[in-house]
Design a protein around this motif. Structure first.
Motif, short mmCIF file in Angstrom:
data_model
loop_
_atom_site.label_atom_id
_atom_site.label_comp_id
_atom_site.label_asym_id
_atom_site.label_seq_id
_atom_site.Cartn_x
_atom_site.Cartn_y
_atom_site.Cartn_z
N LYS A 336 18.13 10.82 11.71
CA LYS A 336 17.70 12.20 11.98
C LYS A 336 18.10 12.60 13.40
CE LYS A 336 13.00 11.08 13.56
NZ LYS A 336 11.57 11.39 13.47
N THR A 337 18.09 13.90 13.63
CA THR A 337 18.37 14.43 14.97
C THR A 337 17.20 15.31 15.39
OG1 THR A 337 20.74 14.47 14.51
CG2 THR A 337 19.98 15.78 16.37
N GLU A 338 16.66 15.06 16.57
CA GLU A 338 15.53 15.83 17.09
C GLU A 338 16.01 16.69 18.25
OE1 GLU A 338 11.41 14.16 18.22
OE2 GLU A 338 12.56 12.44 17.47
N ASN A 339 15.65 17.96 18.26
CA ASN A 339 15.93 18.81 19.43
C ASN A 339 14.86 18.57 20.49
OD1 ASN A 339 18.23 20.06 18.34
ND2 ASN A 339 16.97 21.54 17.22
N ILE A 340 15.31 18.30 21.69
CA ILE A 340 14.36 17.99 22.77
C ILE A 340 14.80 18.71 24.05
CG2 ILE A 340 13.72 15.71 21.90
CD1 ILE A 340 15.65 14.58 24.13
N LYS A 341 13.88 18.73 25.00
CA LYS A 341 14.22 19.12 26.38
C LYS A 341 14.15 17.85 27.21
CE LYS A 341 13.12 24.02 26.85
NZ LYS A 341 14.50 24.41 27.08
N HIS A 342 15.16 17.61 28.02
CA HIS A 342 15.13 16.39 28.84
C HIS A 342 15.80 16.65 30.18
CE1 HIS A 342 19.36 14.81 27.61
NE2 HIS A 342 19.27 16.09 27.31
N SER A 343 15.52 15.75 31.12
CA SER A 343 16.03 15.88 32.48
C SER A 343 17.43 15.31 32.56
CB SER A 343 15.09 15.15 33.45
OG SER A 343 15.55 15.26 34.76
N VAL A 344 18.37 16.11 33.03
CA VAL A 344 19.77 15.68 33.12
C VAL A 344 20.17 15.63 34.60
CG1 VAL A 344 22.15 16.27 32.53
CG2 VAL A 344 20.33 16.70 30.88
N GLY A 345 20.72 14.48 35.01
CA GLY A 345 21.15 14.32 36.39
C GLY A 345 22.51 14.95 36.64
N GLN A 346 22.59 15.72 37.74
CA GLN A 346 23.85 16.38 38.09
C GLN A 346 24.21 16.09 39.54
OE1 GLN A 346 22.83 20.24 35.26
NE2 GLN A 346 23.34 20.58 37.37
N CYS A 347 25.52 16.11 39.83
CA CYS A 347 26.01 15.90 41.19
C CYS A 347 25.52 17.04 42.08
CB CYS A 347 27.53 15.84 41.20
SG CYS A 347 28.25 15.76 42.86
N TYR A 348 24.96 16.70 43.22
CA TYR A 348 24.40 17.73 44.11
C TYR A 348 25.49 18.59 44.74
CZ TYR A 348 25.59 15.29 48.53
OH TYR A 348 26.24 14.71 49.60
N ARG A 349 26.75 18.18 44.63
CA ARG A 349 27.83 18.96 45.23
C ARG A 349 28.53 19.87 44.21
NH1 ARG A 349 26.91 19.82 50.26
NH2 ARG A 349 26.68 17.94 51.48
N CYS A 350 28.80 19.34 43.01
CA CYS A 350 29.63 20.11 42.07
C CYS A 350 28.96 20.38 40.73
CB CYS A 350 30.97 19.42 41.86
SG CYS A 350 30.82 17.84 40.97
N ASP A 351 27.70 19.90 40.55
CA ASP A 351 26.91 20.15 39.33
C ASP A 351 27.44 19.46 38.09
OD1 ASP A 351 25.15 21.75 40.74
OD2 ASP A 351 26.29 23.57 40.37
N THR A 352 28.41 18.56 38.24
CA THR A 352 28.89 17.79 37.09
C THR A 352 27.80 16.82 36.63
OG1 THR A 352 31.16 17.91 37.88
CG2 THR A 352 30.67 16.15 36.32
N VAL A 353 27.65 16.63 35.32
CA VAL A 353 26.66 15.68 34.80
C VAL A 353 27.05 14.27 35.27
CG1 VAL A 353 25.66 14.63 32.72
CG2 VAL A 353 26.07 17.10 32.81
N VAL A 354 26.11 13.60 35.90
CA VAL A 354 26.36 12.28 36.48
C VAL A 354 26.33 11.22 35.37
CG1 VAL A 354 25.28 10.53 37.94
CG2 VAL A 354 25.49 12.87 38.76
N GLU A 355 27.20 10.24 35.51
CA GLU A 355 27.29 9.16 34.51
C GLU A 355 26.87 7.84 35.17
OE1 GLU A 355 27.46 8.09 30.91
OE2 GLU A 355 28.39 10.05 31.30
N PRO A 356 25.83 7.17 34.65
CA PRO A 356 25.55 5.81 35.16
C PRO A 356 26.77 4.93 34.87
CG PRO A 356 23.72 6.66 33.84
CD PRO A 356 24.88 7.59 33.63
N ASN A 357 27.22 4.20 35.86
CA ASN A 357 28.51 3.52 35.73
C ASN A 357 28.45 2.16 36.42
OD1 ASN A 357 31.19 3.19 35.05
ND2 ASN A 357 31.98 4.46 36.71
#
Length: 887
Positions: A336-357
């Protein structure tokens, strides 16, 4: 001889640049390396070299400048160390955008040429923010201006890196870091901004490797499943005590992965089964270390899927998510797929979604450093104000993670580490090595990464003063006296400066930390371009002047409370600047020469009173400034200057200054006036430096700048003493005059019309005061006659006002107003207001209006209702007073 002529109106555009140039040219901002004066030092939070002055800067600089000018007046040797931060990622982004306009990238230029271009950009634009700080009146020691990439600070950075490495506090290792695929660099936790966004939680079936059954896992990032190396369950979870096997099949791949047990798994979240992706999640990384799991990278540094993703190799991460979910659904793996609201981390300089790496990075071991930083605040070596921020400081340091200090960009302090190409030995040195000290090879390759911008900023309090050299400046001014900063960099900067200062100087970097709040719009909203509520400080300065702007910032800077800013408020405090200017202009018309003394026996009651009030204000402002209560400083000075000095004192001594009580008394009052003007300007100077310097130089006998005038309380003038008797007497007179003025206002009587008044009092002291100061009361209240008598019959057709329990004022109004006509006028006005209130009341009792009308319209209607209600109350009180006059 001083030219004491003043223009009719204060024009800030003619004054501000003139005096700033004068202060700089004459070295008034310069600190002395060695001096008999007590030291006071502040280091400026270095603005980014890319920065443009905003409201946060304006508040921060204003508060620091108030402290520095105040301390200078108090005889301190003041160092306010200025400078700018090289702002690694931000500056590189700016220059890369410029290159893009030319059809180039940094890679086209190569590292050395690109860095040359950044230095060129800095030379061309880097001083913009400094010039803007000067417009605010910042009294920094500009001859000592530093830059976090200048030669001296680079030496300090390399020395600190080498020492921490040799002491085992810097290491290189595999670690999950926050990675920006756009900037292609690691980000510290604090550089990741989290935003609530719509998303989906995908429930995926992982079949058992043997037999029937499965584990269901839930994830928001199904594209990372190609890096899964286990599924974890909690050993206490009763649902999974008797599993048929110890492996599951990883969907969309041909791999089997183990089922492991780890107490980190939350049994109450989802199914209690957790997919473990050590290369793409910080918590999974820790689980992987504990269970010796392999690290499989499913995404590369550009956030593109690797060969581990099989048929999805080469896809962007978000495109892969769509395609993988589609495939999972087709093959029956998607439960199943659930619609949710969640906290997304973004780069403080360019707003790109940050990737744990997973990446090889350099880290500082922070725990040992943090322990000393915690202890220093707990034992009072450094005080954090307001105290509420101490708890936040402790909480962050007690839960601190190792600090990732490497960044994959070119602009910044390149890490002083080399690898020998022949024997692979790692060499860390503050001096560039020529050969490998192990195999003697000259083939050495330097680490291409640069240090986090905050690494060099953390050394700012001592590196700017010449460390690692043992300089005179360092010995005189370190530790610094206070740091004034915003709460948003409490962790980025303050905590790290504490750690580095204590480690390398064995002393805290500052004795006090004053944390100011945010500047918001007048409704209390955060200023942002998207809201359209940003106020440009330079536009405000151009329109209203720096002093009015600074005074507004100060008077609203209550400790721990956000500043609500609007241009209307600045405009309001421009009236204060104009009031001071006009009062000074009037005073200087009478100060034709230097009156450096006055005869105490000849001075008037208003003179004694204003000297006593000045004495109290000097002590009050001193106490408020030294305890960082800037709003109280502003309010105290506003009350004294506008109300006590201008509204009462100058009005009270006008007849004396015009010679109506003889030349001796006139000269005595002129001596007091000159003293009060000079002291008031000195008290005001730290907050409003430009207008005070302009007026100061118009006063006969003044020499040099007001910056060197000395704080009034330090002059040891015995004549400036507290006089409770004069304060009591003037308080009574002001109450009498205010009562008469109130009657005049209530009855709509023209200010210039002379009236008769009766003071009826049973208090002998009040009678004596009124009799002795009859002429002053008549002058201030615009009276033709003043009768002082014991309580008795009320005069005919007289309006009344109660001064205190012993005194009542009566003002006969027969022939001044038509009482019957006034009653009729008031009744008509009451009827009109009543009608408005009924109409507004109907609106506010209408649910349809309250639910559907815009919020601002409802608020406006409520405010109108409140205003009309107050007006109705005032009219009824006034009607009662007029009726009383009929007897």
């Amino acid at each position: 001889m001083t030219d004491n002529s003043m223009d009719k109106a204060y024009e800030h555009n003619k004054v501000e640049q003139k005096w700033y140039d004068f202060w700089e040219k004459n070295g008034y901002f310069r600190a002395e390396e060695e001096s008999d004066k007590p030291p006071f030092s502040i280091v400026i939070p270095p603005p980014n070299v890319t920065g443009v002055l905003h409201m946060g800067h304006a508040l921060n600089i204003t508060l620091q400048d108030i402290l520095c000018r105040y301390k200078k007046l108090n005889g301190f040797n003041v160092l306010w160390m200025p400078g700018t931060d090289h702002a690694g990622i931000a500056t590189q982004n700016v220059v890369e955008k410029k290159l893009k306009e030319e059809g180039l990238s940094r890679h086209d230029l190569g590292r050395d040429k690109f860095i040359e271009r950044v230095w060129e950009w800095r030379g061309q634009y880097g001083s913009a923010i400094i010039n803007q700080l000067k417009r605010l009146g910042a009294s920094c020691d500009w001859d000592r201006e530093r830059f976090t990439m200048d030669e001296g600070l680079s030496t300090a950075v390399k020395k600190v890196f080498e020492d921490l490495y040799n002491d085992g506090l810097i290491y290189k290792g595999d670690y999950i870091i926050n990675w920006c695929p756009r900037c292609k660099t690691a980000l510290a936790d604090l550089e990741v901004e989290h935003e609530e966004k719509d998303g989906a939680l995908y429930h995926i079936r992982y079949p058992f490797a043997q037999g029937d059954g499965e584990l269901i896992v839930a994830t928001t990032r199904p594209e990372t499943m190609f890096g899964d190396t286990a599924v974890a369950i909690n050993p206490e979870d009763e649902r999974y005590l008797n599993l048929p096997c110890d492996h599951v099949l990883l969907p969309l791949t041909d791999r089997k992965i183990p089922i492991i047990k780890d107490s980190y798994v939350d049994t109450k979240f989802g199914t209690g089964a957790l997919k473990v992706t050590p290369a793409h999640d910080p918590n999974d990384f820790e689980i992987g270390v504990r269970h010796n799991l392999p690290h499989i990278k499913a995404l590369d540094d550009d956030a593109i899927m690797t060969e581990e993703a099989g048929e999805f190799k080469g896809l962007d991460r978000f495109e892969c998510r769509k395609q993988a979910v589609k495939k999972l659904k087709e093959l029956g793996y998607l439960v199943k797929t659930e619609n949710i609201k969640h906290s997304v981390g973004q780069c403080y300089r360019c707003d790109t979604v940050v990737e744990p790496n997973l990446s090889k990075q350099w880290f500082v071991k922070t725990k040992p450093l943090a322990e000393k930083a915690i202890e220093a605040v707990k034992n009072g070596d450094t005080k954090i104000l307001p105290e509420q921020w101490e708890k936040t400081y402790y909480n962050w340091l007690e839960n601190i993670r190792d600090w990732c200090i490497s960044r994959q960009i070119w602009w910044g302090h390149q890490i002083p580490a080399w690898t020998c190409d022949d024997c692979q030995k790692l060499i860390v040195s503050s001096e560039e090595p020529q050969v490998c000290d192990s195999c003697k090879s000259s083939k050495l390759t330097r680490d291409p990464d640069v240090l986090d911008t905050w690494f060099s900023s953390a050394l700012w309090p001592f590196s700017t003063m010449g460390w690692p050299e043992d300089t005179k400046l360092l010995n005189t001014f370190y530790p610094t006296s206070v740091l004034v900063t915003g709460f948003d960099i409490l962790f980025f900067w303050i905590a790290r400066m504490m750690m580095m200062g204590l480690y390398f100087k064995q002393e805290v970097p500052f004795k006090d930390v004053y944390v100011h709040a945010l500047v918001r719009d007048e409704e209390g909203n955060k200023m942002s371009k998207s809201r359209g509520n940003v106020i440009d400080p330079l536009v405000v300065i151009d329109e209203y002047g720096t002093d009015a702007f600074r005074f507004t910032l100060a008077i609203y800077a209550a400790m721990g409370r956000d500043v609500k800013m609007s241009e209307k408020r600045v405009e309001g405090y421009r009236h204060f600047i104009n009031k001071l200017w006009n009062a000074s202009r009037f005073s200087l018309m009478h100060l034709d020469r230097e009156y450096d003394d006055y005869n105490e026996k000849l001075i008037s009651l208003p003179d004694k009173w204003i000297l006593s009030r000045l004495n109290s204000i000097i002590r009050k402002v001193k106490n408020e400034t030294e305890s960082y209560r800037f709003n109280e400083v502003g309010a105290t000075l506003y009350q004294f200057v506008w109300h006590e000095l201008c509204d009462w004192y100058l009005e009270a001594v006008k007849p004396i200054l015009f010679g109506k009580q003889g030349e001796d008394k006139m000269n005595a009052s002129k001596g007091v006036l000159q003293r009060v003007m000079k002291d008031a300007l000195s008290l005001l100077h730290p907050v409003i430096p430009f207008v005070t310097e302009e007026i100061w130089n118009k006063i006969p006998g003044t020499r040099g700048s007001i910056m060197n005038a000395g704080y009034p309380g330090e002059r040891q003038d015995k004549k400036l003493s507290y006089s409770p008797e004069s304060e009591v007497q003037m308080e009574y007179i002001m109450n009498v005059v205010s009562s008469i003025r109130n009657i005049r206002g209530e009855m709509n009587i023209q200010p210039g019309q002379l009236l008769k008044a009766h003071i009826q009092t049973r208090n002998f002291m009040h009678t004596e005061i009124a009799e002795n100061e009859t002429e002053m009361i008549k002058s201030l209240a615009r009276l033709s006659e003043l009768v002082i008598e014991k309580p008795g019959e009320r005069p005919k057709s007289a309006a009344a006002a109660i001064v205190d329990t012993d005194t009542t004022i009566f003002v006969p109004l027969e022939g001044v107003i038509d009482v019957d006509k006034e009653i009729s006028r008031i009744e008509k006005e009451i009827a009109k207001v009543d009608k408005e209130l009924i109409m507004l009341g109907k609106k506010l009792s209408n649910d349809n209006f309250l639910d559907k009308a815009p919020e601002n319209v409802v608020k406006k209607t409520k405010n109108q209702h409140d205003e009309f209600s107050k007006k109705l109350d005032d009219l009824n009180v006034h009607l009662e007073k007029v009726r009383e006059m009929l007897g």
